[in-house]
Structure formats: structure tokens, C-alpha cells
Design an enzyme around this catalytic site. Sequence first.
Site, PDB file in Angstrom:
ATOM      1  CG  ASP A   1      -2.546  -7.896  42.781  1.00  0.00           C
ATOM      2  OD1 ASP A   1      -2.541  -9.049  42.307  1.00  0.00           O
ATOM      3  OD2 ASP A   1      -2.877  -7.649  43.958  1.00  0.00           O
TER       4      ASP A   1
ATOM      5  CE  LYS B   1      -6.576  -5.975  44.921  1.00  0.00           C
ATOM      6  NZ  LYS B   1      -6.732  -7.003  45.971  1.00  0.00           N
TER       7      LYS B   1
END
Length: 292
Positions: free
Chosen positions: A138, A15
Site C-alpha cells: 500500500d 486511508k
Amino acid sequence: MAKDKFPYMIFSPAKVNLHLKILDRRADGYHNIFSLFQCVSMSDRIWICSLTEPSDLVDGVDATPGSNTLIKVLNEFRSYTGLDFFAHIRVEKNIPQGAGLGGGSSNAASLLKALNEIFSTQLGVDDLIEIGAKVGSDVPFFLKSPAAIVSGRGEVLKPIRARDDFFIVLVEPGFCVNTSDAYAWLDAYAEGNPGFFDMQDPNIEEQYLFFEPEKWDFYNSFLPVLLERFPILLDLERLLRTYGAVYTNVSGSGSTFFGVFNYESDAHNACVSLKKKGFSAHCVRPLSFFPG
């Protein structure tokens, strides 16, 4: 659990943080964040080689029991489901470590998805997020949506429609950034800059969905402290802009610097030029769905 499912493989995407605002430290020691996460086409591959081991075995990454996210996932999944097994996991790494690209968290989420499927435990996304949040801040993002506005310490997610109409060049500057160090630098910086944590956010959802990337008013709270210590990042920003990037930033707490391009040819040429200068660079696409 069918034997013909082994070895079992799942992709684990990286990401980037297109926007990242860090807020004050919480009572639990974490900082609140307000961020825009976007999955990209760079990915690791996670192989589950066996579920009949005498103990857990992880190849391809540091497997220290106290710190490895995959071993944490195995422990948390067993605790949540009551299943009794040990696993042999192999990681084929493509996402650089210590680079702000979420590789460890993505690996954890991918393993959770795989275990849920292999054992037919039929856990819902909310169940997986509950497990994943115990492993890392995350991890929930990689279980929910390829693009999301992320808040809290990373567990509060607002999925948004993921765009795939631009191109990204990721550049490894040649060093890693320890996340704990980055937060310590940020706290020290904030002490000398009153109101730093109160910086205003742009309307990131509207800008992301409807603005061209050159009009994004995004930022990363870590950038000032990283530029102080690693001036090469400023050189990378200048190079990426010279090559046609319309938006640049650092991802997470670093060290990866990236540029967003409107055209694939510009991104490809930038990647080639950066490699000629000795940098490790990767041309990737934003993902509008998780890889199968």
C-alpha cells in the site's frame, strides 16, 4: 543537508477503502486487488530527529528490524541512493494499528518523501514508488494521490480527483485484525463459495466522482468473513445507519468500521453518541490533497 532542518516533521495520513475487491492469489503469494483508496484527515506525525546516529533508532512503534516499515524504508533508501547515514525516527501515533487504515504504509511513504527532501536527492514519484513497493503493497498509494483506484497487489495506481464533500466517522470496535489471518479466512470462505472472487465490480470511478454517497454500490470482500467472527461489526453498521450514515463499510481487512455522512452535524452527533456507548470514534474529512 542543512542542520537547521532538524527536527524535521511530516504528516502521515490514514486511508479508508471505500471499495475493496479481493481477487485470486498470485504466483508471488499476494492477492490481486481492485480498490478505491481515499486519504482522510486522521494522521500520524513522523519526526526525523537526527541523521548522525551510530545505528537506526525508531521510537513510538514496534521497531523490530525485520518487520518495521520505517527501518525497511531506511534500508531501501540507502540501497537506492548509495547514501551512508543512520537515523533517529520518532512516530507520534494517532492512526490505530491493525485497523485497516494503512498507518504503517503511510508512515513509510511519509518517511520516503522526507528523506528525498532532506537529502535533496530529487527522486521523482516513480522512483519513490519503486522504493516504496519493496516496503509494502500500500506504500505507493500514499506517494501518488489522495484518491486512487488501486489494483495489482497495490502498486498499480490510477489517481482520480479526490472529493471532500462528505464526512466520515471511523469506529474502532475494540480489537485488531491480523491481515494474514483475514486473507486466510477469505481463501477458506471462497473455497465454499464458488465464483466469490469473480464478483462484479460497479463502475467505482463514475460512482465516486458523480454519485451521492447513498447511491454508491461499493463493497468489501472481507466483510462476510469479518461478520462471521466479529458480529459487533453488524451492531456498528446498525448504529451508524441509525445516526444518519448513508454508506457503511469496513476499511481494508478491518477492524475499523466507518460510516459516510452527507452533513457534518450528523457525523459529529454520531461520533458523540458512539463515544457515549464506549466506542473509540473519530470524525474525519476526506482529503483532496496530501497534508504538508
